[in-house]
Design an enzyme around this catalytic site. Structure first.
Site, short mmCIF file in Angstrom:
data_model
loop_
_atom_site.label_atom_id
_atom_site.label_comp_id
_atom_site.label_asym_id
_atom_site.label_seq_id
_atom_site.Cartn_x
_atom_site.Cartn_y
_atom_site.Cartn_z
N ASP A 142 62.10 36.30 43.76
CA ASP A 142 62.18 35.53 44.89
C ASP A 142 63.71 35.64 45.21
O ASP A 142 64.58 35.13 44.52
CB ASP A 142 61.67 34.27 44.95
CG ASP A 142 61.92 33.54 46.16
OD1 ASP A 142 61.41 33.81 47.03
OD2 ASP A 142 62.61 32.44 46.08
N GLU B 62 62.81 40.47 46.22
CA GLU B 62 62.82 40.05 47.60
C GLU B 62 64.24 40.13 48.03
O GLU B 62 64.95 38.83 47.68
CB GLU B 62 62.19 38.82 47.76
CG GLU B 62 61.93 38.23 49.33
CD GLU B 62 61.87 36.80 49.59
OE1 GLU B 62 62.80 36.19 48.64
OE2 GLU B 62 61.58 36.24 50.55
#
Lengths: 569, 449
Positions: free
Chosen positions: A215, A257
């Site tokens: 993330d 990401e």
């Protein structure tokens, strides 16, 4: 609730190809919203285990779990308070181990979210760090006496945060956070932090996870005079993680990401020595634009500006996910356009994006949904499905933050949509109950029973895709077509063993009207296109542009084969 | 092989059948071959020639020269590439190696490839195909990556379609296909090879895509998914960049309002416009140019025949093509500096045509609502194009009028002249379309300044 799963093509063993992620189809699961096994109103890991037969039938290759770690859940679990334990409502580390094992038995891999950039402010590391300025964890986070450092770093969550700095009364200093103020950024300049996070990675890979979706990776480091994104130090650290993974756990995948332009995102592949995969963020809003504008240029422009990636790398493609449909990667004009087209109600806007699910974005038009999935499955990259999109689930724009796209999976027309046996009031979020998208109308059981459902269509398309590795690993070449509403491209894979090249031709009509297409294909004159869903042979390609007609939102996938040599027979 | 006398005997009937011939159905009395070369004297044979038609004095006076490439194959051979290409045949020829058929070599893939290799020896060419639309020149596509344009009518001096793209690339304007090779002999431009925009869509076709969406949804243009305004704006920006680059490459001079007025007055009286007196048109032109006062911008080299059909939307933005200028004007007139607003006016007229052509596609389904949507689309496309154009135009001196009212007024003058020209063209060639430019002439005559 027991689902009656139709017989599928049969169990597949876990393939041992270290590049499995290049041809895999991913399926994103929100543990909290998928299935509740113990009736407490919240989905859990055992619930996911109970539904694996369904995912096996559907034909996905890899499950991606949203964060399931201990967390105060102020940001959907992206605010982790203990990296080594499972949120008790979801189960235990033992449950996670069994989920991994059960996935592998079905030939399915499983990856999970990992938040590298920050922790929850409830994490013991932060609790210790905030005590005073001299404790052993004092430098595990980014502290400052004033809130003026790193002014070039933008505020990402503009709807809720006014600054990247928040005052801590206890330590009487500001701490740095790129996301919510309750998510302090870890200080990667501290070698102890860098080592500790590597140990987190090792712990879960040792348990059997097949990799991570990392993330918010661009923000690991901060440097004065920069915007704090994509810094060289961040790439150095990712190389370190990759090396450890390759050395100690070969065959695992790191999916980054990095919500950036493709030219910047490719840096996260490194020289094939950082992440295996990165999401392609700018492509997705442009698919919506292309269909609304009835012309391919929004898509082909962004693909033309997408740099080549290393040999073992792969893009992650998606139509929708658990976040808003992000519009950071479009220009102002395009953003205004997207808002006016897809966020007619201001409640649909979230941060710089649109919080809607796929089917409501497409006005529930099955033809467009099929076209979108055909593009998702055939453009260069590995497709990532979002739970519920395969049955055409809707959203609830009246729920806060991004909860509108995180409502319970709709399994059946039973109470709570078959998601949970808890009382309705106990559910973590109400299931959809509106007449169009509510669970009585849209659910897995109904989809399974109806052979012409969208669900069955997706299952068949995944089956077709699986038979042609070229969709994952082939080159990509846009073909010339005068008609702007038609997007035609070739996927081609050079054969290594003297067999003919694997070539697939994809032709897509982005318009709501029927369209003709004359495709520039003379280079392949003499080959015969066979349509992949029905195996229908089409006329051979000749010296002139190849002519096809397409129904509204229609598409074709053709495999191209040489005419059998007549002299041999 | 074929000899000059035989070729001269076959050419009159051949020429009169070609689209590029340009003298209607008037067969030349004879044709004089002024240059002749045998490029290949084994089968299939290939001959290059320049030929001048000679007319009976009463028919036409011309120094026109045409470029012909003649292919020859034994009549015993089956020539599938000639199927349906009767127009490309020259006729039977007796040769030392037996009887042969002579034909336009550019339809013969094998010979066309040889021509490409001769003109651009460094370009790796493998296969060619003719471009289906055959116009005043002949184009063949090479490997879907380059296009060879063979000029047919050869005029002394540089052909602007070769010269302008080259000079534009020299000053850094890259929104026109990159020239790869040019073929010249002496002063004559004979052919150019350039990049083929395989990913492109004709601008007129793209506009129709937007209009079909509009007419089918019956929403206002700005609410329509296929809104054309952003495309029009970007096209305006590229057009401004074209004019800026042309000024850079060829220089610019202050515009001469008096000369322009006289030129426009000539233009609007060249054609009989039904129901409108020439005087009325001339008065209006003087009024419109006069209204701009001294604020008329500059004279620069321009595209000269600018409309949506000369543009291509590609993966890397808009491209501008075909710099030959308005074919009906003599070459020396076409290369004269002119106001850039002449090109802008051409594009304005093209938006009008696009809206009405798409309307005509709907057949009997056209009602007042669709008419008002057509007008709204055109107005929106114009505004967006002009916004983009005015924001991007730059130069050491103003290339176009600086005051918005002067800009608008001068633009209308060029639009009026263009619409009058279109009336003449439609009356002669497509009478069923004449209402489009007529309506424009009316519009441009009526409103206040």
């Amino acid at each position: 609730m027991t689902l009656i799963i139709p017989p599928g093509p049969g169990r597949r063993p876990l393939d041992d190809d270290p590049r499995w992620y290049q041809t895999a189809v991913f399926y994103e699961v929100l543990v909290r919203g998928f299935a509740d096994s113990n009736g407490d109103g919240t989905g859990d890991i055992r619930g996911v285990i109970d539904r694996l037969d369904y995912l096996e039938w559907l034909g996905v290759d890899c499950v991606w779990l949203l964060p399931f770690y201990s967390s105060p859940l102020r940001d959907g679990g992206y605010d982790i308070s203990d990296f080594f334990s499972v949120l008790p409502e979801y189960g235990s580390v033992d449950d996670a181990a069994e989920l991994i094992e059960q996935c592998h038995e079905r030939g399915i891999r499983i990856i999970a979210d990992m938040v590298m950039n920050h922790t929850s402010d409830a994490h013991p590391w932060f609790q210790e760090s905030r005590q005073d300025r001299t404790n052993p964890k004092a430098d595990w986070y980014v502290w400052s006496d004033d809130d003026q450092r790193y002014p070039e770093a933008r505020i990402i969550l503009v709807d809720t945060e006014a600054s990247n700095w928040t005052w801590d009364n206890q330590r009487e200093q500001y701490y740095w956070h790129r996301f919510f103020h309750h998510q302090p950024d870890l200080n990667y300049d501290n070698p102890a932090v860098a080592d500790a996070m590597l140990d987190v990675v090792r712990f879960w890979l040792r348990l059997g996870l097949d990799g991570f979706r990392l993330d918010a990776v661009p923000y690991l480091f901060e440097r004065e005079g920069t915007n704090g994104e994509n810094l060289p130090e961040t790439h150095d650290y990712l190389r370190r993680v990759r090396k450890a993974v390759d050395d100690e756990f070969p065959g695992k995948v790191l999916l980054a990401e990095a919500n950036q332009w493709p030219a910047d995102v490719v840096d996260y592949f490194g020289e094939g020595d950082e992440c295996h995969m990165c999401f392609h963020f700018p492509l997705m809003p442009r698919m919506y634009m292309s269909v609304r504008r009835e012309q391919r240029y929004p898509i082909t422009e962004v693909l033309a500006n997408t740099p080549a990636i290393p040999d073992k790398a792969q893009w992650g493609l998606f139509l929708r996910n658990h976040d808003e449909l992000t519009l950071e990667m479009v220009n102002d004009e395009e953003r205004d356009y997207m808002y006016s087209e897809y966020a007619k109600d201001p409640r649909m806007k979230r941060n710089v994006g649109i919080a809607r699910r796929l089917f409501p974005l497409l006005d529930n038009d099955r033809r467009v949904a099929e076209l979108f999935h055909a593009l998702l499955f055939s453009l260069p990259g590995s497709p990532i499905l979002y739970y519920g999109d395969e049955i055409g689930m809707g959203d609830n724009i009246y729920l806060g933050d991004r909860d509108g796209v995180r409502t319970p999976m709709q399994w059946s027309p039973d109470r709570n949509g078959g998601f949970s046996r808890a009382d309705f009031a106990q559910l973590y979020l109400p299931p959809l109950m509106d007449p169009v998208y509510g669970y009585e109308a849209v659910n897995v059981e109904a989809g399974l029973r109806n052979p012409s459902s969208f669900l069955h269509w997706v299952q068949r398309m995944l089956h077709v895709r699986r038979e042609h590795a070229v969709f994952g690993t082939g080159t990509f070449e846009v073909l010339g077509v005068e008609n702007p509403s038609v997007l035609a491209f070739l996927r081609r894979r050079q054969s290594t063993d003297g067999e003919p090249d694997d070539i697939v031709l994809c032709v897509n009509n982005l318009s709501r009207f029927s369209q003709p297409a004359e495709i520039l294909l003379t280079e392949l004159a003499g080959m015969v296109p066979t349509e992949l869903q029905g195996r229908v042979p089409f006329p051979p390609i000749g010296e002139l542009p190849y002519f096809v007609t397409l129904p509204a939102y229609g598409f074709y996938w053709f495999v191209l084969q040489s005419l059998p040599d007549e002299t041999e027979s | 092989m074929i000899d000059v006398a035989t070729l001269e005997r076959l050419l009159p009937d051949f020429m009169v059948r070609q689209r590029w011939y340009g003298f209607g159905d008037v067969r030349p009395e004879r044709v004089e071959v002024t240059e002749f070369e045998v490029w290949r004297d084994s089968w299939p044979g290939l001959v290059w020639a320049l030929a001048r038609p000679v007319f009976a004095a009463a028919d036409a006076e011309t120094d026109a020269r045409f470029q012909v490439l003649v292919g020859l194959r034994s009549i015993d051979e089956y020539m599938h590439f000639l199927d349906g290409k009767g127009r490309s045949l020259l006729g039977d020829v007796a040769t030392g190696a037996g009887e042969a058929l002579a034909y336009d070599a550019l339809v013969d893939g094998e010979l066309a490839l040889e021509i490409v290799r001769r003109i651009a020896p460094d370009f790796p060419a493998n296969a060619v195909r003719p471009l289906p639309v055959d116009q005043t020149n002949t184009s063949i596509v090479v490997d879907d990556s380059a296009i060879l344009k063979v000029f047919r009518r050869i005029r002394s001096g540089a052909n602007p379609d070769a010269e302008l793209p080259r000079r534009l690339w020299d000053v850094g304007f890259q929104q026109t296909p990159e020239p790869i090779a040019e073929w010249r002999r002496g002063d004559d431009d004979l052919a150019v090879l350039r990049r083929f925009l395989s990913s492109g869509t004709d601008g007129f076709v793209l506009a129709l895509t937007s209009l079909r969406d509009l007419y089918s949804s019956r929403l206002q243009p700005e609410q329509c998914g296929g809104d054309f305004a952003p495309e029009a704006r970007r096209l305006g920006e590229v057009t401004a960049s074209l004019h800026t680059s042309l000024a850079q490459a060829f220089g610019s001079a202050p515009g001469d309002a008096t000369a322009w007025t006289e030129g426009l007055a000539d233009d609007v009286t060249r054609v009989a416009v039904p129901g409108i007196s020439p005087d009325e048109l001339v008065v209006r032109v003087r009024q419109l140019v006069g209204h701009a006062g001294a604020d008329v911008g500059a004279a620069v080299r321009i595209h000269g025949d600018f409309h949506l059909g000369q543009t291509m939307r590609t993966d890397s933005g808009w491209f501008l093509l075909d710099f030959e200028g308005e074919p009906s004007r003599p070459l020396d007139e076409r290369v004269l500096p002119a106001s850039p607003l002449r090109d802008v006016a051409g594009m304005m007229r093209s938006f009008h045509y696009a809206a009405d052509v798409a309307l005509a596609e709907r057949g009997d389904d056209v009602d007042t609502e669709l008419h008002s949507l057509a007008a709204a689309w055109e107005a929106r496309a114009r505004t967006a194009f002009l916004d983009g154009y005015r924001a991007a135009i730059a130069g050491p001196e103003p290339l176009v009028p600086t005051e918005p009212t002067a800009f608008a007024s001068l633009l209308r003058a060029f639009e009026l002249a263009k619409a009058v020209y279109e009336v003449g063209y439609e009356v002669a060639h497509r009478p069923e379309w004449v209402d489009i430019p007529l309506e424009a002439v009316q519009r441009l005559l009526s409103p206040p300044l």
